[in-house]
Design a protein around this motif. Structure first.
Motif, PDB file in Angstrom:
ATOM      1  N   THR A  13       0.836  -1.201   0.000  1.00  0.00           N
ATOM      2  CA  THR A  13       0.000   0.000   0.000  1.00  0.00           C
ATOM      3  C   THR A  13       0.870   1.250   0.000  1.00  0.00           C
ATOM      4  O   THR A  13       2.014   1.231   0.456  1.00  0.00           O
ATOM      5  CB  THR A  13      -0.946   0.032   1.214  1.00  0.00           C
ATOM      6  OG1 THR A  13      -0.177   0.166   2.418  1.00  0.00           O
ATOM      7  CG2 THR A  13      -1.794  -1.232   1.285  1.00  0.00           C
ATOM      8  N   GLY A  14       0.317   2.326  -0.548  1.00  0.00           N
ATOM      9  CA  GLY A  14       1.106   3.553  -0.665  1.00  0.00           C
ATOM     10  C   GLY A  14       2.325   3.346  -1.525  1.00  0.00           C
ATOM     11  O   GLY A  14       3.387   3.897  -1.256  1.00  0.00           O
ATOM     12  N   ALA A  15       2.170   2.573  -2.597  1.00  0.00           N
ATOM     13  CA  ALA A  15       3.332   2.112  -3.366  1.00  0.00           C
ATOM     14  C   ALA A  15       3.550   2.866  -4.673  1.00  0.00           C
ATOM     15  O   ALA A  15       4.336   2.435  -5.507  1.00  0.00           O
ATOM     16  CB  ALA A  15       3.190   0.615  -3.666  1.00  0.00           C
ATOM     17  N   SER A  16       2.890   3.993  -4.849  1.00  0.00           N
ATOM     18  CA  SER A  16       3.043   4.717  -6.110  1.00  0.00           C
ATOM     19  C   SER A  16       4.288   5.603  -6.129  1.00  0.00           C
ATOM     20  O   SER A  16       4.704   6.068  -7.188  1.00  0.00           O
ATOM     21  CB  SER A  16       1.799   5.573  -6.382  1.00  0.00           C
ATOM     22  OG  SER A  16       1.635   6.565  -5.381  1.00  0.00           O
ATOM     23  N   LYS A  17       4.883   5.839  -4.948  1.00  0.00           N
ATOM     24  CA  LYS A  17       6.069   6.686  -4.892  1.00  0.00           C
ATOM     25  C   LYS A  17       6.833   6.417  -3.598  1.00  0.00           C
ATOM     26  O   LYS A  17       6.381   5.670  -2.732  1.00  0.00           O
ATOM     27  CB  LYS A  17       5.676   8.163  -4.961  1.00  0.00           C
ATOM     28  CG  LYS A  17       4.736   8.601  -3.853  1.00  0.00           C
ATOM     29  CD  LYS A  17       4.284  10.054  -4.057  1.00  0.00           C
ATOM     30  CE  LYS A  17       3.314  10.488  -2.972  1.00  0.00           C
ATOM     31  NZ  LYS A  17       2.866  11.884  -3.153  1.00  0.00           N
ATOM     32  N   GLY A  18       7.999   7.023  -3.490  1.00  0.00           N
ATOM     33  CA  GLY A  18       8.768   6.984  -2.259  1.00  0.00           C
ATOM     34  C   GLY A  18       9.130   5.594  -1.780  1.00  0.00           C
ATOM     35  O   GLY A  18       9.462   4.697  -2.561  1.00  0.00           O
ATOM     36  N   ILE A  19       9.054   5.412  -0.458  1.00  0.00           N
ATOM     37  CA  ILE A  19       9.436   4.145   0.154  1.00  0.00           C
ATOM     38  C   ILE A  19       8.561   3.009  -0.359  1.00  0.00           C
ATOM     39  O   ILE A  19       9.051   1.910  -0.627  1.00  0.00           O
ATOM     40  CB  ILE A  19       9.351   4.255   1.692  1.00  0.00           C
ATOM     41  CG1 ILE A  19      10.509   5.112   2.219  1.00  0.00           C
ATOM     42  CG2 ILE A  19       9.390   2.875   2.350  1.00  0.00           C
ATOM     43  CD1 ILE A  19      10.448   5.404   3.713  1.00  0.00           C
ATOM     44  N   GLY A  20       7.280   3.253  -0.528  1.00  0.00           N
ATOM     45  CA  GLY A  20       6.384   2.209  -0.998  1.00  0.00           C
ATOM     46  C   GLY A  20       6.759   1.688  -2.368  1.00  0.00           C
ATOM     47  O   GLY A  20       6.765   0.472  -2.614  1.00  0.00           O
ATOM     48  N   LYS A  21       7.096   2.610  -3.276  1.00  0.00           N
ATOM     49  CA  LYS A  21       7.521   2.186  -4.609  1.00  0.00           C
ATOM     50  C   LYS A  21       8.828   1.406  -4.535  1.00  0.00           C
ATOM     51  O   LYS A  21       9.017   0.418  -5.260  1.00  0.00           O
ATOM     52  CB  LYS A  21       7.674   3.386  -5.543  1.00  0.00           C
ATOM     53  CG  LYS A  21       7.969   2.987  -6.983  1.00  0.00           C
ATOM     54  CD  LYS A  21       7.867   4.156  -7.944  1.00  0.00           C
ATOM     55  CE  LYS A  21       9.087   5.042  -7.868  1.00  0.00           C
ATOM     56  NZ  LYS A  21       9.111   6.054  -8.960  1.00  0.00           N
ATOM     57  N   LEU A  35       1.162  -6.225  -6.224  1.00  0.00           N
ATOM     58  CA  LEU A  35       0.029  -5.348  -6.474  1.00  0.00           C
ATOM     59  C   LEU A  35       0.327  -4.006  -5.808  1.00  0.00           C
ATOM     60  O   LEU A  35       0.452  -3.922  -4.584  1.00  0.00           O
ATOM     61  CB  LEU A  35      -1.269  -5.928  -5.920  1.00  0.00           C
ATOM     62  CG  LEU A  35      -2.520  -5.076  -6.209  1.00  0.00           C
ATOM     63  CD1 LEU A  35      -2.811  -5.058  -7.714  1.00  0.00           C
ATOM     64  CD2 LEU A  35      -3.739  -5.604  -5.454  1.00  0.00           C
ATOM     65  N   VAL A  36       0.458  -2.983  -6.624  1.00  0.00           N
ATOM     66  CA  VAL A  36       0.682  -1.622  -6.157  1.00  0.00           C
ATOM     67  C   VAL A  36      -0.669  -1.006  -5.815  1.00  0.00           C
ATOM     68  O   VAL A  36      -1.534  -0.867  -6.675  1.00  0.00           O
ATOM     69  CB  VAL A  36       1.385  -0.784  -7.249  1.00  0.00           C
ATOM     70  CG1 VAL A  36       1.360   0.699  -6.898  1.00  0.00           C
ATOM     71  CG2 VAL A  36       2.814  -1.268  -7.453  1.00  0.00           C
ATOM     72  N   VAL A  65      -6.686   3.304   1.919  1.00  0.00           N
ATOM     73  CA  VAL A  65      -6.459   2.247   2.914  1.00  0.00           C
ATOM     74  C   VAL A  65      -7.372   2.358   4.130  1.00  0.00           C
ATOM     75  O   VAL A  65      -7.563   1.375   4.852  1.00  0.00           O
ATOM     76  CB  VAL A  65      -4.987   2.208   3.381  1.00  0.00           C
ATOM     77  CG1 VAL A  65      -4.073   1.755   2.250  1.00  0.00           C
ATOM     78  CG2 VAL A  65      -4.557   3.555   3.954  1.00  0.00           C
ATOM     79  N   SER A  66      -7.939   3.521   4.363  1.00  0.00           N
ATOM     80  CA  SER A  66      -8.840   3.675   5.512  1.00  0.00           C
ATOM     81  C   SER A  66     -10.271   3.284   5.177  1.00  0.00           C
ATOM     82  O   SER A  66     -11.137   3.271   6.055  1.00  0.00           O
ATOM     83  CB  SER A  66      -8.815   5.119   6.029  1.00  0.00           C
ATOM     84  OG  SER A  66      -9.384   6.011   5.089  1.00  0.00           O
ATOM     85  N   ASN A  67     -10.518   2.950   3.910  1.00  0.00           N
ATOM     86  CA  ASN A  67     -11.860   2.586   3.444  1.00  0.00           C
ATOM     87  C   ASN A  67     -11.953   1.073   3.306  1.00  0.00           C
ATOM     88  O   ASN A  67     -11.304   0.476   2.446  1.00  0.00           O
ATOM     89  CB  ASN A  67     -12.143   3.275   2.111  1.00  0.00           C
ATOM     90  CG  ASN A  67     -13.551   3.043   1.614  1.00  0.00           C
ATOM     91  OD1 ASN A  67     -13.959   1.914   1.380  1.00  0.00           O
ATOM     92  ND2 ASN A  67     -14.296   4.128   1.436  1.00  0.00           N
ATOM     93  N   LEU A  88       1.489  -8.818   2.981  1.00  0.00           N
ATOM     94  CA  LEU A  88       0.981  -7.446   2.992  1.00  0.00           C
ATOM     95  C   LEU A  88       2.075  -6.527   3.516  1.00  0.00           C
ATOM     96  O   LEU A  88       2.581  -6.740   4.628  1.00  0.00           O
ATOM     97  CB  LEU A  88      -0.250  -7.315   3.886  1.00  0.00           C
ATOM     98  CG  LEU A  88      -0.645  -5.876   4.254  1.00  0.00           C
ATOM     99  CD1 LEU A  88      -1.097  -5.095   3.020  1.00  0.00           C
ATOM    100  CD2 LEU A  88      -1.704  -5.860   5.349  1.00  0.00           C
ATOM    101  N   CYS A  89       2.432  -5.527   2.734  1.00  0.00           N
ATOM    102  CA  CYS A  89       3.302  -4.467   3.211  1.00  0.00           C
ATOM    103  C   CYS A  89       2.427  -3.231   3.423  1.00  0.00           C
ATOM    104  O   CYS A  89       2.049  -2.550   2.458  1.00  0.00           O
ATOM    105  CB  CYS A  89       4.417  -4.171   2.210  1.00  0.00           C
ATOM    106  SG  CYS A  89       5.638  -5.487   2.069  1.00  0.00           S
ATOM    107  N   ALA A  90       2.077  -2.992   4.682  1.00  0.00           N
ATOM    108  CA  ALA A  90       1.200  -1.867   5.028  1.00  0.00           C
ATOM    109  C   ALA A  90       2.066  -0.623   5.170  1.00  0.00           C
ATOM    110  O   ALA A  90       2.556  -0.290   6.245  1.00  0.00           O
ATOM    111  CB  ALA A  90       0.451  -2.168   6.320  1.00  0.00           C
TER     112      ALA A  90
END
Length: 257
Positions: A13-21, A35-36, A65-67, A88-90
């Motif tokens: 999650t939150g994988a479109s940029k930064g640490i998540g990417k 799965l991004v 992610v809060s939904n 899962l990488c939260a």
């Protein structure tokens, strides 16, 4: 590369940029199917294109992610694409600055909803599929800010990151009966778009206060996350790994001289 990650299905999650990417790219380079998950369609698609261009397997799904409805749909998409979910990488998190004296309830709630509730919702919605996996793993991205250090304007962020660690310790006990582990990575100052926005002077001063004399990379965090998700870390749960170049160790700047 950790061989035991090859072929696993991984949601970041939150994988479109930064640490998540960086985490998503690391898992893909190790042969995992990724799965991004992110809120921005354009950014998520661009991250996937970058991973696929490098030879990895990746798709994206847009979700908050809060939904709970969004996250259930993200899990269903992961199962549709890859046949299940192993890791899962939260990672999703936000850090808007607001000083304590003027912070509003809405600003506090926005950070808590994404960083803390988002972690809870992500884990809970992924749990049915993780229970089916022979390699069920959860890796949470926390921070040194909150659990160890503080920074002006981030009292809400620090509180959310500290709370994540309390969450994983009880979650580790409850998930243990399913042979699912849950651990956290605590990054220090990592070179990302957000950190670069702090300005060159901040980057240089911070690097000077770190024993290794440099800022971290997203690959450094990805490596820690991949270890915690591996078969080799199967007996590690409810724990944290600080990845900060030793930043939290000196008592003062004089210790660095």
């Amino acid at each position: 590369m950790i061989a035991s990650l090859e072929g696993l299905s991984v949601m970041v999650t939150g994988a479109s940029k930064g640490i998540g990417k960086g985490i998503a790219s690391g898992f893909a380079s190790a042969g995992a199917k990724v799965l991004v998950v992110a809120r921005s369609e354009a950014s998520a698609a661009a991250a996937v294109e970058e991973i696929v261009s490098a030879g990895g397997i990746a798709n994206h799904y847009c979700a908050d992610v809060s939904n709970r409805t969004d996250m259930k749909a993200a899990v269903a998409r992961c199962v549709e694409l890859y046949g299940g979910l192993d890791v899962l990488c939260a990672n999703a998190g936000i850090f808007p600055s607001a000083d304590l004296e003027s912070m509003t309830d809405d600003q506090w709630d926005e950070v808590m909803n994404t960083n803390l509730k988002g972690t809870f919702v992500s884990v809970q919605t992924c749990l049915p599929e993780l229970k089916k996996s022979q390699a069920g793993r959860v890796v949470v991205t926390s921070s040194i800010t909150g659990p160890i250090t503080g920074f002006p304007g981030w009292s809400h962020y620090g509180a959310s990151k500290s709370a994540q660690l309390g969450f994983i310790r009880t979650a580790a006990i409850e998930l243990g009966k399913y042979q699912i582990t849950i651990n956290a990575v605590m990054p220090g100052n990592i070179i990302t778009e957000g950190l670069e926005n702090m300005g060159q002077e901040y980057l240089e001063q911070t690097a000077a206060s770190i024993p290794l004399k440099k800022l971290g990379s997203t690959e450094d965090i990805a490596n820690a996350a991949m270890f915690l998700a591996s078969r080799e870390a199967g007996y590690v749960t409810g724990q944290t790994i600080v990845v900060d170049g030793g930043q939290v160790l000196p008592e003062s700047l004089e210790a660095m001289e």
